[in-house]
Design a protein around this motif. Sequence first.
Motif, PDB file in Angstrom:
ATOM      1  N   GLY A 102       0.804  -1.219   0.000  1.00 10.24           N
ATOM      2  CA  GLY A 102       0.000   0.000   0.000  1.00 10.24           C
ATOM      3  C   GLY A 102       0.832   1.261   0.000  1.00 10.24           C
ATOM      4  N   VAL A 103       0.154   2.347   0.334  1.00  6.84           N
ATOM      5  CA  VAL A 103       0.806   3.652   0.384  1.00  6.84           C
ATOM      6  C   VAL A 103       0.801   4.137   1.830  1.00  6.84           C
ATOM      7  N   THR A 104       1.906   4.697   2.248  1.00 11.20           N
ATOM      8  CA  THR A 104       2.042   5.224   3.598  1.00 11.20           C
ATOM      9  C   THR A 104       2.122   6.736   3.529  1.00 11.20           C
ATOM     10  N   LEU A 105       1.370   7.375   4.392  1.00 11.20           N
ATOM     11  CA  LEU A 105       1.368   8.828   4.491  1.00 11.20           C
ATOM     12  C   LEU A 105       1.889   9.203   5.862  1.00 11.20           C
ATOM     13  N   GLN A 106       2.910  10.045   5.896  1.00 11.47           N
ATOM     14  CA  GLN A 106       3.475  10.506   7.155  1.00 11.47           C
ATOM     15  C   GLN A 106       3.242  11.998   7.283  1.00 11.47           C
ATOM     16  N   ASN A 107       2.715  12.397   8.416  1.00 10.48           N
ATOM     17  CA  ASN A 107       2.583  13.801   8.751  1.00 10.48           C
ATOM     18  C   ASN A 107       3.889  14.190   9.431  1.00 10.48           C
ATOM     19  N   LEU A 108       4.742  14.901   8.720  1.00  8.98           N
ATOM     20  CA  LEU A 108       6.049  15.258   9.255  1.00  8.98           C
ATOM     21  C   LEU A 108       5.946  16.358  10.311  1.00  8.98           C
ATOM     22  N   THR A 109       4.811  17.065  10.342  1.00  8.16           N
ATOM     23  CA  THR A 109       4.605  18.122  11.327  1.00  8.16           C
ATOM     24  C   THR A 109       4.286  17.534  12.695  1.00  8.16           C
ATOM     25  N   SER A 110       3.402  16.516  12.740  1.00  9.66           N
ATOM     26  CA  SER A 110       2.984  15.944  14.024  1.00  9.66           C
ATOM     27  C   SER A 110       3.594  14.582  14.306  1.00  9.66           C
ATOM     28  N   GLY A 111       4.152  13.933  13.285  1.00  9.18           N
ATOM     29  CA  GLY A 111       4.714  12.597  13.473  1.00  9.18           C
ATOM     30  C   GLY A 111       3.712  11.477  13.256  1.00  9.18           C
ATOM     31  N   ALA A 112       2.466  11.809  12.952  1.00 11.52           N
ATOM     32  CA  ALA A 112       1.448  10.777  12.729  1.00 11.52           C
ATOM     33  C   ALA A 112       1.718  10.056  11.416  1.00 11.52           C
ATOM     34  N   GLN A 113       1.228   8.818  11.343  1.00 12.18           N
ATOM     35  CA  GLN A 113       1.433   8.019  10.140  1.00 12.18           C
ATOM     36  C   GLN A 113       0.175   7.214   9.863  1.00 12.18           C
ATOM     37  N   ALA A 114      -0.171   7.067   8.587  1.00 11.97           N
ATOM     38  CA  ALA A 114      -1.311   6.248   8.172  1.00 11.97           C
ATOM     39  C   ALA A 114      -0.884   5.395   6.988  1.00 11.97           C
ATOM     40  N   HIS A 115      -1.496   4.220   6.896  1.00 11.15           N
ATOM     41  CA  HIS A 115      -1.188   3.315   5.789  1.00 11.15           C
ATOM     42  C   HIS A 115      -2.488   2.884   5.131  1.00 11.15           C
ATOM     43  N   LEU A 116      -2.560   3.016   3.821  1.00  8.61           N
ATOM     44  CA  LEU A 116      -3.725   2.573   3.058  1.00  8.61           C
ATOM     45  C   LEU A 116      -3.295   1.446   2.130  1.00  8.61           C
ATOM     46  N   SER A 117      -4.018   0.347   2.186  1.00  6.55           N
ATOM     47  CA  SER A 117      -3.692  -0.751   1.277  1.00  6.55           C
ATOM     48  C   SER A 117      -4.138  -0.373  -0.130  1.00  6.55           C
TER      49      SER A 117
END
Length: 181
Positions: A102-117
């Motif tokens: 999948g694709v991973t999205l990282q919020n570099l401002t807050s450090g949060a991360q999400a992954h979508l298959s």
Amino acid sequence: TKMDQYRTSGVLDEAAYREISRVSLSPRYVWFIRIYAVVLALLGILMLIARKYHYTALFAVLTVLFALTPGFISRRRLSVTISLNEVEPKYIRTESFFTVDGVTLQNLTSGAQAHLSYGVIQRAVETPHYFCLLTKANQFVLVFKDCLTPEQLESFLPFLREQCPGLRVKKGEKGEKSRNP
């Protein structure tokens, strides 16, 4: 690797939200609303022929409301998103990259991360500055075009079609090549 070649980062700010707000609604939803507006207009015409003027007025109002609904929804989403960002920083630095599943999205401002298959990505829309990947749940990932080489720009959509079953792709208007800092 093949996955790393599409790693991009950029700023998610008001200009980015404005650009993608036009493409965030499903085309099927927009067509459904338009068809419904046409049906209402036809009913209004029938009521006019039958000289039922109060129904004619009602159907005219409903036709206008339904015809304006997609634009209203896009503007409403945009204003809510922008108002939420007034509490947070005015922009968010993000990075997206592709893995085997999948694709991973990282919020570099807050450090949060999400992954979508890949299976949940239903639409890809190309705008002047982004490839916007959308899910049925209205989640999105931006791939910043200014981080990609001309070869990567050409090979990205074929790569995505290969990874995402049933992907619908819409090429938006072409614009200037770079905007993100």
